[in-house]
Design an enzyme around this catalytic site. Structure first.
Site, PDB file in Angstrom:
ATOM      1  N   SER A 150       0.769  -1.348  -0.009  1.00  0.00           N
ATOM      2  CA  SER A 150       0.051  -0.150  -0.048  1.00  0.00           C
ATOM      3  C   SER A 150       0.775   1.212   0.042  1.00  0.00           C
ATOM      4  O   SER A 150       0.410   2.338  -0.013  1.00  0.00           O
ATOM      5  CB  SER A 150      -0.952  -0.107   1.232  1.00  0.00           C
ATOM      6  OG  SER A 150       0.107  -0.093   2.272  1.00  0.00           O
ATOM      7  N   HIS A 175      -3.094  -3.515  -5.362  1.00  0.00           N
ATOM      8  CA  HIS A 175      -3.413  -3.075  -4.046  1.00  0.00           C
ATOM      9  C   HIS A 175      -4.787  -3.154  -3.629  1.00  0.00           C
ATOM     10  O   HIS A 175      -5.819  -2.682  -3.993  1.00  0.00           O
ATOM     11  CB  HIS A 175      -3.009  -1.643  -3.712  1.00  0.00           C
ATOM     12  CG  HIS A 175      -3.286  -1.055  -2.424  1.00  0.00           C
ATOM     13  ND1 HIS A 175      -3.569   0.211  -2.077  1.00  0.00           N
ATOM     14  CD2 HIS A 175      -3.298  -1.593  -1.240  1.00  0.00           C
ATOM     15  CE1 HIS A 175      -3.834   0.237  -0.892  1.00  0.00           C
ATOM     16  NE2 HIS A 175      -3.522  -0.618  -0.323  1.00  0.00           N
ATOM     17  N   GLU A 178      -6.421  -1.247  -6.590  1.00  0.00           N
ATOM     18  CA  GLU A 178      -5.499  -0.354  -7.251  1.00  0.00           C
ATOM     19  C   GLU A 178      -4.459  -1.060  -7.903  1.00  0.00           C
ATOM     20  O   GLU A 178      -3.879  -2.063  -7.250  1.00  0.00           O
ATOM     21  CB  GLU A 178      -4.775   0.704  -6.322  1.00  0.00           C
ATOM     22  CG  GLU A 178      -5.559   1.875  -5.711  1.00  0.00           C
ATOM     23  CD  GLU A 178      -4.989   2.454  -4.743  1.00  0.00           C
ATOM     24  OE1 GLU A 178      -5.367   3.979  -4.663  1.00  0.00           O
ATOM     25  OE2 GLU A 178      -4.117   2.343  -4.263  1.00  0.00           O
ATOM     26  N   ASN A 212      -4.993   6.301  -0.492  1.00  0.00           N
ATOM     27  CA  ASN A 212      -4.239   6.819   0.751  1.00  0.00           C
ATOM     28  C   ASN A 212      -3.838   8.096   0.449  1.00  0.00           C
ATOM     29  O   ASN A 212      -3.808   8.857   1.605  1.00  0.00           O
ATOM     30  CB  ASN A 212      -3.191   5.857   0.968  1.00  0.00           C
ATOM     31  CG  ASN A 212      -3.548   4.386   1.550  1.00  0.00           C
ATOM     32  OD1 ASN A 212      -4.815   4.158   2.104  1.00  0.00           O
ATOM     33  ND2 ASN A 212      -2.824   3.427   1.461  1.00  0.00           N
TER      34      ASN A 212
END
Lengths: 434, 765
Positions: B466, B487, B499, B537
């Site tokens: 991540s 991800h 992702e 994120n």
């Protein structure tokens, strides 16, 4: 796939693995036999890396085929993701079922009927069921047919407590229906006829544990990890049978199990009731080379031979000479022998029968084969320590033998076992040095 | 003229082959030429020119003409409707037509037209049968409901439901009226409000269909069932329907006014609590269902009229438009429309290896097993394996408990595909490795090196990192082109986004196969450039940081959380931080701080809380203290501001948190992190639960901009205000440019990533 049948093809082993062997009723008790067979087959396929469509036949040995998985080999093949076009069948030759699966593979390959065979053995002795007596079923059927009240009461009145007394299928399976003897009693017969002492048996049993404990790392090379779904309560990564703290004293304290008053055969000097599975990938040598696989061993020859059911423990003595002849290998050329430890007494009796002319002749052989060097006999322990999941052991013996031969520089070896009902099975293989 | 509907007259013998392979004629010809008393059954095939059967206005017009012809034909004893598509019965109304509705009157007119066509079908004087094979959604089910009997084919493709609420509207072709009459109040409410799609057997249990027919050779079985119904005048079906409807629940909750009032009250309360009033379709659906249910059987017309009147404003409204946009973006993502080469799907005979039996690894294992893949799980320690496997087992068992979704045989099949190992053996035939080991570059590199020696040539190595750079991971690899980032989000089986991060040396093929796998796993892949925090994120951090800043300024934490939950986030920022783990949040924050400088500086309060020993939910307390039974209270030990320096309304809190997120999203567009604004909207909805009614964070601003001018400008102003107060949040160039020109995020020119555009337009055409 079908080749010129006149030509004899060499069967070679290119991969093999097995589950850890676990005492019945313990960590693997929730794993049905098909599941044990499936994980070992998946693992074998992943390790070999071959496409499942290359396989011509799947053969599994199983003694107590569960009622819910008729032809368990087919269930294993499909659940392990083997292409549905690949046929599968199950074989039974009592304790040698796992050996029979492999020798059938070798025979099919030799005759050109198959090029690639996945052969193995599987047994979940934890899950061999208890049965109601058939009388119970018949009386239930009569009850369900009864229409009027009087008939019903009559049908109900026919029930007896004895109809509910379970029959233990495991015990039935380990009893020779012809001789009417449980296997342990055939061992007691050998004890008397070969005059084997309780101490000799216990010492042999202790040695089996000690060898298996010493060989732990070696044995772990052939075992896979098993965790039983859907709860995955534990991960089993090694055989649980071998005991570090096994002692002569502990063994000598055990009571005889089969002949409680005059006997010497105990649970401690017999093989354990066990769950497990093993499998080998066997191929025509040319095919293995074409697929670029490493050849681990060759199947040189094999034989089965009958003997007195009451002395079934001596089976290896009658089968071995034929297997050696078939393989063209001399007894003294064997670098390692795996002789299944059904009972310590039975192994000791076989050793004597192998070595002594009088015993050999009583079994109908011309001459004795020779002394077995104790160091070369079951060098990594045997079924007394590891356990004896009846359908799987035959395959396990070949796997352990092949790995031992490979570790010690190659050469010929023998895997042989006694078979309930009075038979012996023997397979000669050549291991190729790793 | 008819293209979609075909007819043949026949009897109850099925010709060989699938229905689409039978002899069919255009309706007019069939009914003129084949009128014979020896062929008492009229078979109708719906087989439109597109790959999917949908009910457009044109198709409905054709259907109306077709029904009129059949009604006039002599000697007809029954009508049987078949689909010409293998996987679709009727997928519903055409989305394009709903999208084009911009005023309520048009919406109401279209619904009323559909209702009229179906009324024609319903009033045919002989038994009518729908053979539902494949997807039967929305208008498709409503059409089937207008027929007298329904048969469902028991295949994987068959799914039956009314998913209209997911698009912000309600069923408009009589679904809210005919379904309650058939299956009762509670069952129809749950179907209409959840949009659930039932398999054939569940649809039978619910009472929607009258027969379930086996999939192989279904035409023969269906005709046998029809023969059965015709021979006894439908008594067999009537009895079965009565048995399913007469439950004690229906007596208590539906067959008396008090029960109905309680049902309505409880349903409305539940909807209000879960939607915070952002989804007008839900209350409208409840209203329509109850309005129809009160009336006597004969008075269908009034109920239908009110249904049509409710559809109009909903279809023309902004929420429906936003939800349709989300649907389109998600379909594009799932179909991988950005692929330049052919779509590659990993067959389920191929084994996928998962490295690491931690939470993420086990989540991925579960997902793979669930979707039919054989899995080889590897962890270096037997104990870690044991813990992970136990977690896998309990997770799966918990999800199947009390549901009949899976029987033991399915569990056997699922788990028999799993092998586990601690060794580096048995990987020579796997097609893909997904690593989910510790987030340390050196360790990941070492594992990659180890596996390069045992993997087959074509196998892909995907990293579920991540945070770490894929380009860096693949540097020095023997075959760098097969390394890619994949991800997943936690919990893996529930979060729909993944992702996909190509490193600088990752090949197109690797990306295609990885995205194909993600789609096969039921996820929505979004391709993201390899840069710190990737997309989700990176956008979450300024949002969470702003929440912390507000807290430092004296706004109570629970107030902030409540404001965001009312806005529609599944949980407020502080609960989210607690779930993620505060130590992890600090770690991610530090990484982003290192990459983006002062504007990404983590708030001091976060570190203070971590230093106080509060790590979030996993440690029992973070911003909240967690008691038993999911109870939580604000942690009294959180350092409070000396005095409350500000009072904020909910709207201000929402703006304060989202402004920085939107600004960061604009930067992502500038930097080509993703192909388009739609990708960002989709990623935030599926990756963080950003409320779908908004259409996503960027679409929300664009829509606001269209309604009242200069929504972008307002954000710029607010950010400048905050910057003047000392916060490092100078708005991005793109945002300022949009504020000046009045443009929208959706129109932002595509960068070099343009071929990977996941864009609505390409789908429509």
């Amino acid at each position: 796939m079908v080749h010129n049948s006149a030509k004899v093809h060499k069967a070679v082993i290119v991969a093999g693995c097995r589950t850890p062997f676990v005492r019945a009723g313990a960590e693997l008790k929730d794993a049905p036999a098909w599941l044990l067979g499936t994980v070992v087959t998946r693992e074998l396929l992943l390790r070999s890396g071959i496409a499942t469509t290359e396989i011509d036949e799947v053969i599994f040995g199983c003694v107590a085929q569960p009622a819910d998985t008729a032809n368990i080999a087919r269930v294993i093949a499909l659940r392990a993701g083997i292409a549905k076009e690949v046929p599968a069948y199950t074989v039974a030759r009592n304790c040698a079922s796992g050996l029979e699966a492999v020798t059938q593979a070798a025979a099919k390959i030799a005759s050109g009927q198959a090029e690639v065979v996945l052969a193995g053995g599987v047994e979940s002795m934890s899950r061999i069921p208890l049965h109601y007596p058939l009388s119970f079923g018949w009386k239930m059927a009569a009850l369900s047919r009864a229409r009027r009240l009087g008939q019903r009461l009559g049908a109900l009145a026919a029930f007896r407590f004895a109809d509910l007394k379970p029959e233990i299928a495991l015990e039935q399976g380990l009893t020779d229906p012809v001789a009417g003897e449980i296997m342990g009693l055939t061992a007691e017969r050998l004890v008397r006829e070969f005059n084997i002492s309780r101490t000799q048996q216990d010492e042999y049993a202790l040695e089996s544990h000690q060898r298996a404990v010493r060989a732990r790392a070696k044995l772990q090379d052939e075992t896979i990890l098993v965790s039983v779904p859907p709860r995955f309560q534990n991960v089993v990564g090694a055989d649980v049978g071998p005991r570090e703290n096994q002692s002569l004293e502990a063994l000598s304290r055990m009571r005889p199990y089969f002949d409680r008053r005059l006997g010497t055969v105990t649970i401690g000097n017999s093989c354990g009731i066990t769950d497990g599975a093993a499998a080998l990938l066997i191929m025509n040598e040319t095919k293995a080379l074409a697929l670029g696989l490493t050849i681990l061993g060759r199947i040189a020859g094999f034989a089965y031979r009958g003997c007195d059911p009451g002395r079934m423990g001596l089976g290896p003595v009658v089968a071995t000479p034929i297997a050696l002849r078939h393989a063209g290998v001399r007894f003294q050329d064997l670098r390692c022998i795996e002789l299944n430890e059904a009972f310590a007494a039975q192994v000791l009796a076989c050793r004597m029968a192998f070595a002594t002319r009088a015993h050999a002749q009583r079994l109908g052989l011309d001459q004795a084969l020779g002394e077995i060097d104790p160091q070369r006999l079951n060098p990594n322990g045997g079924a007394i320590a590891l356990g004896h999941p009846v359908g799987a052991t035959g395959t396990r013996l070949l796997l352990t033998l092949m790995n031992e031969l490979r570790r010690t520089g190659g050469g010929f070896g023998l895997a042989t076992m006694c078979i309930g009902g009075g038979q012996g099975g023997a397979v000669v293989i050549e291991g190729l040095a790793a | 003229m008819s293209e979609s509907w075909r007819v043949r007259r026949g009897d109850l013998q099925a010709p060989p082959g699938r229905p689409s392979e039978w002899d069919w004629l255009p309706p007019a010809r069939a009914l003129a030429e084949q009128s014979s008393s020896a062929a008492p059954i009229v078979h109708v095939l719906f087989d439109g020119p597109e790959t999917v059967n949908t009910l457009s206005e044109a198709v409905l017009t054709e259907l109306e003409a077709c029904i009129a012809l059949i009604a006039r034909a002599a000697g007809v004893q029954a009508l049987v409707l078949w689909s010409g598509k293998d996987d679709y019965f009727i997928a519903g109304a055409q989305i394009e037509e709903i999208e084009k509705i911009h005023d309520a009157a048009t919406g109401t007119r279209l619904a009323a037209f559909g209702q009229r066509v179906l009324a024609g079908l319903a009033s045919l004087p002989f038994p009518t049968f729908a053979v539902i094979s494949g997807a039967c959604f929305g208008g498709g089910l409503e059409l089937a409901l207008a027929m007298r009997y329904r048969l469902a084919v028991d295949s994987r493709a068959t799914r039956i439901g009314l998913p209209e609420v997911n698009l912000g509207i309600i069923p408009g072709f009589g679904g809210t009226q005919r379904l309650p009459r058939l299956v009762g109040l509670t069952k129809s409410l749950s179907l209409v409000l959840s949009g659930n799609r039932l398999p054939a057997t569940a649809a039978y249990r619910a009472g929607i269909v009258d027969f379930v027919v086996p999939a192989d050779g279904f035409a023969v079985a269906a005709l046998r069932a029809i023969e059965l119904v015709l021979s006894d005048g439908g008594r067999i079906v009537a009895t079965a329907r009565r048995r399913r409807q007469s439950t004690w629940q229906s007596f208590v909750l539906e067959r008396n006014p008090l029960g109905r009032a309680i049902t309505r009250w409880a349903t409305s309360r539940h909807i209000a609590r879960t939607t915070h009033g952002h989804y007008p379709a839900a209350p409208a659906a409840i209203d329509a269902v109850f309005r129809g249910f009160h009336r006597r059987r004969g008075d269908l017309a009034t109920g239908l009229r009110s249904e049509a009147e409710a559809v109009g404003p909903l279809a023309a409204g902004p929420v429906s438009k936003n939800l349709i946009s989300v649907f389109r973006n998600s379909e594009a993502a799932r179909r991988l429309t950005w692929l330049t080469g052919p779509r590659e799907e990993l067959p389920t005979t191929q084994t996928v290896a998962v490295l690491g039996a931690g939470v993420m690894g086990i989540g991925i294992v579960r997902l793979l097993l669930d979707k039919g893949y054989p899995v080889r799980l590897r962890d270096i320690g037997e104990q870690q394996l044991a813990r992970g496997l136990a977690q896998l087992g309990s997770g799966v068992l918990r999800s199947v408990r009390g549901s009949n979704r899976r029987n033991p045989r399915q569990l056997d099949d699922m788990f028999s595909r799993l092998t586990s190992t601690t060794k580096l053996e048995g990987f020579s035939a796997v097609s893909m490795v997904i690593e989910a080991i510790v987030e340390k570059m050196a360790i990941k590199k070492a594992v990659l090196r180890e596996f390069e020696n045992v993997l087959p040539a074509g196998a892909i190595f995907a990293s579920n990192t991540s945070a770490l750079s894929i380009s860096q991971l693949q540097t020095g690899a023997q075959v760098p082109s097969r390394v890619v980032g994949l991800h997943f989000f936690n919990p893996v089986h529930r979060m729909p986004l993944v992702e996909i991060i190509p490193g600088s040396q990752t090949s197109e093929r690797t990306v295609a196969i990885t995205a194909g796998l993600a789609a096969a796993l039921g996820k929505y892949p979004v391709v993201v450039k390899d840069s710190p925090g990737f997309l989700v994120n990176r956008l979450l951090m300024p949002y969470l940081s702003s929440a912390c800043r507000l807290l430092e300024q004296g706004v109570p934490g629970p107030t902030i959380d409540r404001a965001m939950e009312e806005f529609g986030m599944p949980m407020g920022p502080f609960r989210l931080l607690d779930e993620v783990g505060l130590d992890i949040a600090v770690e991610v924050g530090d990484t982003l701080f290192g990459a983006f400088g002062p504007r990404a500086e983590p708030r001091p309060i976060l570190r203070q809380v971590v230093d106080g020993g509060f790590l979030g939910r996993k440690s029992g307390a973070g911003f909240f203290v967690y008691g038993t039974h999911d109870r939580r209270t604000w942690n009294p030990k959180i350092p409070a501001a000396a005095q409350s320096t500000r009072q904020s309304s909910s709207a201000e809190i929402v703006d304060f948190l989202l402004d920085r997120m939107i600004d960061e999203a604009a930067r992502c567009l500038e930097e080509d992190i993703v192909a388009s604004a739609s990708s960002i909207d989709l990623a935030m909805i599926f990756g963080t639960g950003f409320p779908p009614y908004t259409g996503g964070p960027l679409r929300r601003v664009d829509v606001m901009n269209a309604e009242r001018q200069s929504a972008h400008g307002a954000i710029v102003e607010r950010l400048r205000g905050r910057a003047a107060g000392g916060e490092d949040c100078e708005p991005s160039e793109l945002l300022c440019a949009l504020a000046k020109t009045g443009g929208t995020f959706q129109e932002v020119a595509k960068g070099p990533n343009a071929q990977r555009v996941v864009h609505a337009e390409s789908e429509v055409k």
